[in-house]
Design a protein around this motif. Sequence first.
Motif, PDB file in Angstrom:
ATOM      1  N   ILE A   8      -5.407  -7.196  -1.194  1.00 55.30           N
ATOM      2  CA  ILE A   8      -5.047  -7.615   0.181  1.00 55.30           C
ATOM      3  C   ILE A   8      -3.481  -7.942   0.056  1.00 55.30           C
ATOM      4  N   ILE A   9      -2.568  -7.638   0.653  1.00 49.80           N
ATOM      5  CA  ILE A   9      -1.164  -8.092   0.711  1.00 49.80           C
ATOM      6  C   ILE A   9      -0.951  -8.498   1.881  1.00 49.80           C
ATOM      7  N   ASN A  66      -1.282 -12.721  17.969  1.00 53.37           N
ATOM      8  CA  ASN A  66      -0.208 -11.951  17.132  1.00 53.37           C
ATOM      9  C   ASN A  66      -0.655 -11.075  16.159  1.00 53.37           C
ATOM     10  N   GLN A  67      -0.299  -9.877  15.991  1.00 49.68           N
ATOM     11  CA  GLN A  67      -0.620  -9.029  14.949  1.00 49.68           C
ATOM     12  C   GLN A  67      -0.256  -9.484  13.785  1.00 49.68           C
ATOM     13  N   LEU A  68      -1.072  -9.877  12.625  1.00 51.72           N
ATOM     14  CA  LEU A  68      -0.664 -10.076  11.282  1.00 51.72           C
ATOM     15  C   LEU A  68      -0.881  -9.045  10.385  1.00 51.72           C
ATOM     16  N   LEU A  69       0.025  -8.221  10.135  1.00 49.68           N
ATOM     17  CA  LEU A  69       0.000  -7.086   9.104  1.00 49.68           C
ATOM     18  C   LEU A  69      -0.601  -7.361   7.558  1.00 49.68           C
ATOM     19  N   HIS A  70      -1.738  -6.662   7.321  1.00 48.48           N
ATOM     20  CA  HIS A  70      -2.394  -6.836   6.142  1.00 48.48           C
ATOM     21  C   HIS A  70      -2.372  -5.603   5.267  1.00 48.48           C
ATOM     22  N   LEU A  71      -2.079  -5.272   4.095  1.00 45.72           N
ATOM     23  CA  LEU A  71      -2.246  -4.027   3.494  1.00 45.72           C
ATOM     24  C   LEU A  71      -3.155  -4.272   2.406  1.00 45.72           C
ATOM     25  N   VAL A  72      -4.052  -3.235   2.372  1.00 40.80           N
ATOM     26  CA  VAL A  72      -5.011  -2.998   1.161  1.00 40.80           C
ATOM     27  C   VAL A  72      -4.757  -1.839   0.367  1.00 40.80           C
ATOM     28  N   LEU A  73      -4.543  -2.160  -0.898  1.00 42.18           N
ATOM     29  CA  LEU A  73      -4.272  -1.211  -1.868  1.00 42.18           C
ATOM     30  C   LEU A  73      -4.925  -1.507  -3.459  1.00 42.18           C
ATOM     31  N   GLY A  74      -4.813  -0.536  -4.281  1.00 37.70           N
ATOM     32  CA  GLY A  74      -5.429  -0.810  -5.443  1.00 37.70           C
ATOM     33  C   GLY A  74      -5.402   0.502  -6.343  1.00 37.70           C
ATOM     34  N   GLY A  75      -5.963   0.266  -7.532  1.00 42.82           N
ATOM     35  CA  GLY A  75      -5.980   1.446  -8.417  1.00 42.82           C
ATOM     36  C   GLY A  75      -6.331   0.912  -9.854  1.00 42.82           C
ATOM     37  N   GLU A  76      -5.960   1.962 -10.678  1.00 38.61           N
ATOM     38  CA  GLU A  76      -6.522   1.382 -12.253  1.00 38.61           C
ATOM     39  C   GLU A  76      -5.304   0.561 -12.915  1.00 38.61           C
ATOM     40  N   LEU A  77      -5.721  -0.630 -13.471  1.00 40.68           N
ATOM     41  CA  LEU A  77      -5.010  -1.313 -14.400  1.00 40.68           C
ATOM     42  C   LEU A  77      -4.803  -0.892 -15.658  1.00 40.68           C
ATOM     43  N   LYS A  78      -3.437  -1.334 -16.007  1.00 36.82           N
ATOM     44  CA  LYS A  78      -3.146  -1.110 -17.701  1.00 36.82           C
ATOM     45  C   LYS A  78      -4.254  -1.773 -18.619  1.00 36.82           C
ATOM     46  N   ASP A  83      -3.912   3.737  -4.822  1.00 40.82           N
ATOM     47  CA  ASP A  83      -4.672   4.095  -3.699  1.00 40.82           C
ATOM     48  C   ASP A  83      -4.199   3.165  -2.471  1.00 40.82           C
ATOM     49  N   PHE A  84      -3.572   3.617  -1.497  1.00 44.67           N
ATOM     50  CA  PHE A  84      -3.315   3.042  -0.170  1.00 44.67           C
ATOM     51  C   PHE A  84      -4.364   3.075   0.633  1.00 44.67           C
ATOM     52  N   VAL A  85      -5.260   1.916   0.801  1.00 44.50           N
ATOM     53  CA  VAL A  85      -6.364   2.009   1.676  1.00 44.50           C
ATOM     54  C   VAL A  85      -5.857   2.052   3.251  1.00 44.50           C
ATOM     55  N   GLY A  86      -5.151   1.247   3.720  1.00 42.35           N
ATOM     56  CA  GLY A  86      -4.576   1.277   4.978  1.00 42.35           C
ATOM     57  C   GLY A  86      -3.849  -0.180   5.224  1.00 42.35           C
ATOM     58  N   ALA A  87      -3.389  -0.048   6.688  1.00 45.05           N
ATOM     59  CA  ALA A  87      -2.550  -1.408   7.036  1.00 45.05           C
ATOM     60  C   ALA A  87      -3.655  -1.826   8.237  1.00 45.05           C
ATOM     61  N   PHE A  88      -3.777  -3.031   8.219  1.00 44.40           N
ATOM     62  CA  PHE A  88      -4.889  -3.903   8.960  1.00 44.40           C
ATOM     63  C   PHE A  88      -4.119  -5.090   9.936  1.00 44.40           C
ATOM     64  N   PRO A  89      -4.601  -5.311  11.105  1.00 39.07           N
ATOM     65  CA  PRO A  89      -4.056  -6.059  12.030  1.00 39.07           C
ATOM     66  C   PRO A  89      -4.447  -7.732  11.952  1.00 39.07           C
ATOM     67  N   SER A  90      -5.671  -7.837  11.241  1.00 32.31           N
ATOM     68  CA  SER A  90      -5.939  -8.976  10.825  1.00 32.31           C
ATOM     69  C   SER A  90      -6.644  -9.200   9.430  1.00 32.31           C
ATOM     70  N   TRP A 136     -11.332  -4.088   1.979  1.00 37.20           N
ATOM     71  CA  TRP A 136     -11.205  -4.365   0.404  1.00 37.20           C
ATOM     72  C   TRP A 136     -12.519  -4.521   0.108  1.00 37.20           C
ATOM     73  N   ARG A 137     -13.455  -5.090   0.554  1.00 37.09           N
ATOM     74  CA  ARG A 137     -14.899  -5.047   0.010  1.00 37.09           C
ATOM     75  C   ARG A 137     -15.351  -3.654  -0.061  1.00 37.09           C
ATOM     76  N   GLY A 138     -15.219  -2.724   0.658  1.00 35.58           N
ATOM     77  CA  GLY A 138     -15.651  -1.448   0.758  1.00 35.58           C
ATOM     78  C   GLY A 138     -15.056  -0.669  -0.649  1.00 35.58           C
ATOM     79  N   LYS A 139     -13.892  -1.068  -0.718  1.00 37.31           N
ATOM     80  CA  LYS A 139     -13.323  -0.222  -1.748  1.00 37.31           C
ATOM     81  C   LYS A 139     -13.683  -0.954  -3.096  1.00 37.31           C
ATOM     82  N   ALA A 140     -13.772  -2.101  -3.226  1.00 32.92           N
ATOM     83  CA  ALA A 140     -13.871  -3.070  -4.441  1.00 32.92           C
ATOM     84  C   ALA A 140     -15.402  -2.720  -4.777  1.00 32.92           C
ATOM     85  N   GLN A 141     -16.342  -2.433  -4.058  1.00 39.42           N
ATOM     86  CA  GLN A 141     -17.574  -2.287  -4.275  1.00 39.42           C
ATOM     87  C   GLN A 141     -17.955  -0.753  -4.758  1.00 39.42           C
TER      88      GLN A 141
END
Length: 81
Positions: free
Chosen positions: A63-64, A4-16, A31-38, A46-51
């Motif tokens: 990752i949501i 089954n597809q399990l939807l995961h969202l990756v997002l981020g930005g600068e915190l207060k 920054d909405f990085v994208g929606a991913f099926p696993s 997430w690793r790419g953006k975090a790095q």
Amino acid sequence: MPPNQLLHLVLGGELKALEGPAEFKDLKKVDFVGAFPSYQEALAAWRGKAQSTVDNALARYCIIHAHKLLDPQADEEDHDH
């Protein structure tokens, strides 16, 4: 049968701030990085953006597990974390 597809969202930005609850400084700049099926695909994104933001102490990405929000009763079969 494919899993089954399990939807995961990756997002981020600068915190207060670094302390306290995670609150974004400007929601219009999240920054909405994208929606991913696993989880594995979301983790790679997430690793790419975090790095890429390692020099900014206030930048955070997450990752949501959206599939849990859409169907809280569904079995989770997709990740090893």
